[in-house]
Design a protein around this motif. Sequence first.
Motif, PDB file in Angstrom:
ATOM      1  N   GLN A 131       0.878  -0.794   0.067  1.00  0.00           N
ATOM      2  CA  GLN A 131      -0.195   0.173   0.077  1.00  0.00           C
ATOM      3  C   GLN A 131       0.771   1.335  -0.162  1.00  0.00           C
ATOM      4  O   GLN A 131       0.133   2.724  -0.243  1.00  0.00           O
ATOM      5  N   LYS A 132       2.520   1.644   0.352  1.00  0.00           N
ATOM      6  CA  LYS A 132       3.288   1.900  -0.003  1.00  0.00           C
ATOM      7  C   LYS A 132       2.936   3.233  -1.076  1.00  0.00           C
ATOM      8  O   LYS A 132       3.207   2.111  -2.434  1.00  0.00           O
ATOM      9  N   GLY A 133       2.969   4.810  -1.280  1.00  0.00           N
ATOM     10  CA  GLY A 133       2.649   5.182  -2.384  1.00  0.00           C
ATOM     11  C   GLY A 133       1.661   5.053  -2.525  1.00  0.00           C
ATOM     12  O   GLY A 133       1.531   5.948  -4.606  1.00  0.00           O
ATOM     13  N   VAL A 134      -0.090   4.817  -2.440  1.00  0.00           N
ATOM     14  CA  VAL A 134      -0.531   4.628  -3.077  1.00  0.00           C
ATOM     15  C   VAL A 134      -2.177   4.373  -2.146  1.00  0.00           C
ATOM     16  O   VAL A 134      -1.978   4.560  -1.136  1.00  0.00           O
ATOM     17  N   PRO A 135      -2.636   5.864  -2.792  1.00  0.00           N
ATOM     18  CA  PRO A 135      -3.692   6.665  -2.352  1.00  0.00           C
ATOM     19  C   PRO A 135      -4.988   6.092  -1.616  1.00  0.00           C
ATOM     20  O   PRO A 135      -4.782   4.734  -1.833  1.00  0.00           O
ATOM     21  N   PHE A 136      -4.796   6.039  -0.391  1.00  0.00           N
ATOM     22  CA  PHE A 136      -5.976   5.644   0.747  1.00  0.00           C
ATOM     23  C   PHE A 136      -7.524   5.030   0.367  1.00  0.00           C
ATOM     24  O   PHE A 136      -7.437   3.988   0.994  1.00  0.00           O
ATOM     25  N   TYR A 137      -7.545   5.088  -1.024  1.00  0.00           N
ATOM     26  CA  TYR A 137      -9.251   4.688  -1.850  1.00  0.00           C
ATOM     27  C   TYR A 137      -8.776   3.360  -2.319  1.00  0.00           C
ATOM     28  O   TYR A 137      -9.502   3.049  -3.491  1.00  0.00           O
ATOM     29  N   ILE A 138      -7.187   3.707  -2.228  1.00  0.00           N
ATOM     30  CA  ILE A 138      -7.510   2.328  -3.558  1.00  0.00           C
ATOM     31  C   ILE A 138      -6.382   1.029  -3.031  1.00  0.00           C
ATOM     32  O   ILE A 138      -5.712   1.154  -1.879  1.00  0.00           O
ATOM     33  N   ASN A 139      -6.917   0.033  -3.615  1.00  0.00           N
ATOM     34  CA  ASN A 139      -6.830  -0.847  -2.780  1.00  0.00           C
ATOM     35  C   ASN A 139      -5.702  -1.460  -3.414  1.00  0.00           C
ATOM     36  O   ASN A 139      -5.792  -2.811  -4.705  1.00  0.00           O
ATOM     37  N   ALA A 140      -4.362  -1.763  -3.039  1.00  0.00           N
ATOM     38  CA  ALA A 140      -3.508  -2.074  -3.497  1.00  0.00           C
ATOM     39  C   ALA A 140      -3.556  -4.026  -4.299  1.00  0.00           C
ATOM     40  O   ALA A 140      -2.285  -3.505  -5.120  1.00  0.00           O
ATOM     41  N   ASP A 141      -4.421  -4.328  -3.308  1.00  0.00           N
ATOM     42  CA  ASP A 141      -4.353  -5.743  -3.651  1.00  0.00           C
ATOM     43  C   ASP A 141      -4.994  -6.368  -4.560  1.00  0.00           C
ATOM     44  O   ASP A 141      -5.199  -7.701  -5.236  1.00  0.00           O
ATOM     45  N   ARG A 142      -5.841  -5.139  -5.114  1.00  0.00           N
ATOM     46  CA  ARG A 142      -6.460  -5.584  -6.339  1.00  0.00           C
ATOM     47  C   ARG A 142      -5.264  -5.188  -7.907  1.00  0.00           C
ATOM     48  O   ARG A 142      -6.210  -6.434  -8.359  1.00  0.00           O
ATOM     49  N   LEU A 143      -4.749  -4.680  -7.497  1.00  0.00           N
ATOM     50  CA  LEU A 143      -3.939  -4.596  -8.611  1.00  0.00           C
ATOM     51  C   LEU A 143      -2.494  -5.451  -8.724  1.00  0.00           C
ATOM     52  O   LEU A 143      -1.664  -5.500  -8.024  1.00  0.00           O
ATOM     53  N   ASP A 144      -2.006  -6.058 -10.029  1.00  0.00           N
ATOM     54  CA  ASP A 144      -1.186  -7.287  -9.864  1.00  0.00           C
ATOM     55  C   ASP A 144       0.122  -5.466  -9.489  1.00  0.00           C
ATOM     56  O   ASP A 144       1.233  -6.808  -8.852  1.00  0.00           O
ATOM     57  N   THR A 145       0.234  -4.970 -10.431  1.00  0.00           N
ATOM     58  CA  THR A 145       1.210  -4.347 -10.142  1.00  0.00           C
ATOM     59  C   THR A 145       2.336  -3.479  -9.198  1.00  0.00           C
ATOM     60  O   THR A 145       3.122  -3.962  -8.885  1.00  0.00           O
ATOM     61  N   LEU A 146       1.256  -4.059  -8.066  1.00  0.00           N
ATOM     62  CA  LEU A 146       1.303  -2.878  -6.450  1.00  0.00           C
ATOM     63  C   LEU A 146       1.038  -4.131  -5.425  1.00  0.00           C
ATOM     64  O   LEU A 146       2.183  -4.339  -4.572  1.00  0.00           O
ATOM     65  N   ARG A 147       0.479  -5.379  -6.024  1.00  0.00           N
ATOM     66  CA  ARG A 147       0.489  -6.546  -4.888  1.00  0.00           C
ATOM     67  C   ARG A 147       1.616  -7.278  -5.246  1.00  0.00           C
ATOM     68  O   ARG A 147       2.627  -7.577  -3.818  1.00  0.00           O
ATOM     69  N   LEU A 265     -10.653   1.726 -12.056  1.00  0.00           N
ATOM     70  CA  LEU A 265     -10.544   0.942 -11.771  1.00  0.00           C
ATOM     71  C   LEU A 265     -11.515  -0.174 -11.107  1.00  0.00           C
ATOM     72  O   LEU A 265     -10.675  -1.301 -10.339  1.00  0.00           O
ATOM     73  N   LYS A 266     -12.671  -0.222 -10.936  1.00  0.00           N
ATOM     74  CA  LYS A 266     -14.092  -0.922 -10.818  1.00  0.00           C
ATOM     75  C   LYS A 266     -13.683  -2.151 -10.253  1.00  0.00           C
ATOM     76  O   LYS A 266     -14.145  -3.065  -9.553  1.00  0.00           O
ATOM     77  N   GLY A 267     -13.589  -3.042 -11.324  1.00  0.00           N
ATOM     78  CA  GLY A 267     -13.396  -3.961 -11.765  1.00  0.00           C
ATOM     79  C   GLY A 267     -12.149  -4.800 -11.350  1.00  0.00           C
ATOM     80  O   GLY A 267     -11.883  -6.270 -11.745  1.00  0.00           O
ATOM     81  N   ALA A 268     -10.769  -4.366 -11.273  1.00  0.00           N
ATOM     82  CA  ALA A 268      -9.313  -4.461 -11.630  1.00  0.00           C
ATOM     83  C   ALA A 268     -10.072  -5.543 -10.174  1.00  0.00           C
ATOM     84  O   ALA A 268     -10.125  -4.989  -9.273  1.00  0.00           O
ATOM     85  N   GLY A 269      -8.976  -6.412 -10.420  1.00  0.00           N
ATOM     86  CA  GLY A 269      -8.851  -7.598  -9.610  1.00  0.00           C
ATOM     87  C   GLY A 269      -9.882  -8.393  -9.507  1.00  0.00           C
ATOM     88  O   GLY A 269     -10.029  -9.103  -8.322  1.00  0.00           O
ATOM     89  N   ILE A 270     -11.219  -8.409 -10.229  1.00  0.00           N
ATOM     90  CA  ILE A 270     -12.055  -8.973 -10.121  1.00  0.00           C
ATOM     91  C   ILE A 270     -12.723 -10.175 -10.675  1.00  0.00           C
ATOM     92  O   ILE A 270     -12.628  -9.688 -12.104  1.00  0.00           O
ATOM     93  N   LEU A 271     -12.521 -11.848 -10.139  1.00  0.00           N
ATOM     94  CA  LEU A 271     -12.670 -12.476 -11.883  1.00  0.00           C
ATOM     95  C   LEU A 271     -14.279 -12.650 -12.058  1.00  0.00           C
ATOM     96  O   LEU A 271     -15.438 -11.980 -11.091  1.00  0.00           O
ATOM     97  N   PRO A 272     -14.626 -12.459 -13.335  1.00  0.00           N
ATOM     98  CA  PRO A 272     -15.992 -12.706 -14.135  1.00  0.00           C
ATOM     99  C   PRO A 272     -16.704 -13.463 -13.367  1.00  0.00           C
ATOM    100  O   PRO A 272     -15.817 -14.430 -12.464  1.00  0.00           O
ATOM    101  N   LYS A 273     -18.029 -14.178 -13.488  1.00  0.00           N
ATOM    102  CA  LYS A 273     -18.294 -14.825 -12.522  1.00  0.00           C
ATOM    103  C   LYS A 273     -18.450 -16.114 -13.296  1.00  0.00           C
ATOM    104  O   LYS A 273     -18.550 -16.824 -13.043  1.00  0.00           O
ATOM    105  N   LYS A 274     -18.817 -15.708 -15.010  1.00  0.00           N
ATOM    106  CA  LYS A 274     -18.688 -16.775 -15.612  1.00  0.00           C
ATOM    107  C   LYS A 274     -17.369 -17.317 -16.691  1.00  0.00           C
ATOM    108  O   LYS A 274     -16.920 -16.042 -16.293  1.00  0.00           O
TER     109      LYS A 274
END
Length: 288
Positions: A131-147, A265-274
């Motif tokens: 989460q370092k250097g990432v705005p507080f409203y962004i979840n780094a765990d959902r972005l591979d480049t940060l995770r 970024l709302k769909g980033a890191g979320i796998l589709p249902k089908k």
Amino acid sequence: LRKPSDTPDERRSKNIRRHTYLLHQCSIHLKRLNRTWTAYHDIDEYLTISEDFFSPDNPRFASEEEFFKATSPIPNRTAFMSEPGFVLRLLQKYMSEPNTTSPTHDDLSETCLHAPRAKYSAVESPRELTQKGVPFYINADRLDTLRYRYRTTRRKLDRNGLAKGVIDLSRIQMQKIGAWSLVHRPLPYYCTKRTVVWNYGHIPLGIQHYLGSLESFSYRSDGNTKRKGWYQQAFITDGGPDDEIRPWIQGFCDSVGPTLALELLKGAGILPKKVDDYNSAINSTFGL
């Protein structure tokens, strides 16, 4: 077209053929649209400015003078990466530099240059580091480049694979596009075998290739048959951790603002249902 009865090897073979066909057709289409620089990499690969290139320990440079000459166009890599359009601006910076005898200038002046790749494993880091250097409203765990921060190895092609093409389509001739493409040499007439084997750090541009989580890896149509391959790569930390690509997120958020950043970024890191939805999305963007 793929069939339900296809074996894993048949699916892979068809994917590669479709991939190279799309590369070829995209080249023709974008050339007709008078486009310029075009990157030919996959959707799990991301262009960045190579920290290895700007390291004084880079074995490419024989002296401090050579190092300074090669890196002076970009005095602050992190600040440069935080601004929109940094890839194109980097190319323009080097191509317009007064010292046209620089090897780096020559490399980046190629009609087809190759951006070397660095592979990243699936080893996790503590939350305070991702989460370092990432705005507080962004979840780094959902972005591979940060995770994912651990590189499998440095400056070796045995795990990083061949480089990917970045081509200035404004300088190619339509009749020399040819009748076929290769994954790593999209336009064989312009993309040479010499540059496709460049090691990471050879030029200022690089591509980071992410293995991703087991969940996302297995979600692919051939993922469950290749889980062994994921386990073979997932826990490698030979290259150590780095945050080379991290400046992009703050620059992105500053550029578009919090509201639009969250929307984009709302769909980033979320796998589709089908699975079918996922395969459709992959097939429509793979290699473009």
